[in-house]
Design an enzyme around this catalytic site. Sequence first.
Site, PDB file in Angstrom:
ATOM      1  N   GLU A  99       0.833  -1.198   0.000  1.00 39.97           N
ATOM      2  CA  GLU A  99       0.000   0.000   0.000  1.00 39.97           C
ATOM      3  C   GLU A  99       0.871   1.254   0.000  1.00 39.97           C
ATOM      4  O   GLU A  99       1.927   1.297   0.631  1.00 39.97           O
ATOM      5  CB  GLU A  99      -0.946  -0.001   1.204  1.00 39.97           C
ATOM      6  N   CYS A 102      -1.500   6.533  10.110  1.00 39.77           N
ATOM      7  CA  CYS A 102      -0.342   5.928  10.769  1.00 39.77           C
ATOM      8  C   CYS A 102      -0.724   4.633  11.478  1.00 39.77           C
ATOM      9  O   CYS A 102      -1.666   4.593  12.270  1.00 39.77           O
ATOM     10  CB  CYS A 102       0.238   6.920  11.780  1.00 39.77           C
TER      11      CYS A 102
END
Length: 364
Positions: free
Chosen positions: A107, A351
Site C-alpha cells: 500500500e 499511521c
Amino acid sequence: MITTQKKKKNRFLPDFDKQSIYSLRYEEMQDWLVEHGQQKFRAKQIFQWLYEKRVDSIDEMTNLSKDLREVLKDNFTMTTLETVVKQESRDGTIKFLFELQDGYTIETVLMRHEYGNSVCVTTQVGCRIGCTFCASTLGGLKRNLEAGEIVSQVLTVQKVLDATDERVSQIVIMGIGEPFENYDEMMDFLKIVNYDNGLNIGARHITVSTSGIIPRIYDFAEEDIQINFAVSLHAANDEIRSKLMPINRAYSIDKLMEAIQYYQEKTNRRITFEYGLFGGVNDQLTHARELAHLIQNLNCHVNLIPVNHVPERNYVKTPKEDIFKFEKELKRLGINATIRREQGSDIDAACGQLRAKERQVETR
C-alpha cells in the site's frame, strides 16, 4: 566489470530474471552504457524518458537507436505496479493497493497538504519489527522491495497527478516495513528520486523514519545526503517502549539515544521523534515530563500522533483534551511539539493502519 544484475544485498530481495531499470542510479546507468559500447550522455536521455516524460515502455525512447533499445529490453524490465484498489478519503487522501510482479501486494498513500502533495512509500512486503499497535506487521515479513519497486510507487502516483498538472513535492518513507532493514535499496531509492535527472525531489523534502535499528543509524549519519530523519519513539522508558515496540529489547533507549546523539553531532540536523499516544499507556503528563527529560539536550521536534484504530489491536485513542494537555506540557518544558493532522483514517490509510492485504472495499 559492471553487470546488469546488481549483486543481491540480502536474502529478502526477490530473484527476478531482469533488474528493474528504475533500480539503477544515474552513475550505474552510465557505467552500464560504457560497458555496452555506448556513450555516457545516453544516461541523461534515458533518465529523461523515465522520470521527466514518464514513458511506459523502452520502445517510446525514440532518440535512442533501435539497437540500444533492444539491448535495454534484453537486460532490464520497466517495473509496473498494478493498481488493484484505489480509495479516496473524505479529506482527499488517496490510498493505493498495488500488486507487484510476483503477486504480493503493498500500500502507498498520497496525502494532500496546503504546501503540496506528499507520498508515503512502502519499503517491504510486510514487516518483522512486531510493533504491537501496527497493522503492517501482522503477517510478518515476506520480502524486501527493490529500489525500482519503491521508485515505481512514486512514479505511479505522479502519473495520477499528471492528469491535473500537479506534482509530488514530498516523500515520507513511513509506509509498510522498516526502511533500515532494507537499507541499501532505500539508499538507492533516495538517490534516484533526488537526482536532477531523476524525479528531482529535494533531499530536504524527503523524510525517512526508523523504529530504531541502531547500526543503521550510525551508517545513515555517514551518508552525504540531507534527508530528514525521524525516529518512532512512542515511550521514554524501556518498560513501556518494549511493550509497544519489541525492537527495544534488542536496542534499548539508552543505546538509541547514543546513536541519535552521534547522528546529530555528525550531521547537525534536527531529529523528529514520532510519539503515538495510546490511551492509558503512555499519554499521562508524567510521560510527557519523562519524554522532555530524555530529549532535552537534542535539537529535535516531537510529532504527537493520535493512535489509529486497528481491529486486531486493543489500543484506544487518547481523548483530544488529553492530547492537547500533553502537547502543552512538552512546550512548557521547552520541547518543540505539534500534533499530527490525522489523514485518511476513514480508509485505513493513517499511521499504523497500512497492511499488505487486499480488502473487500469499493474502488472509488
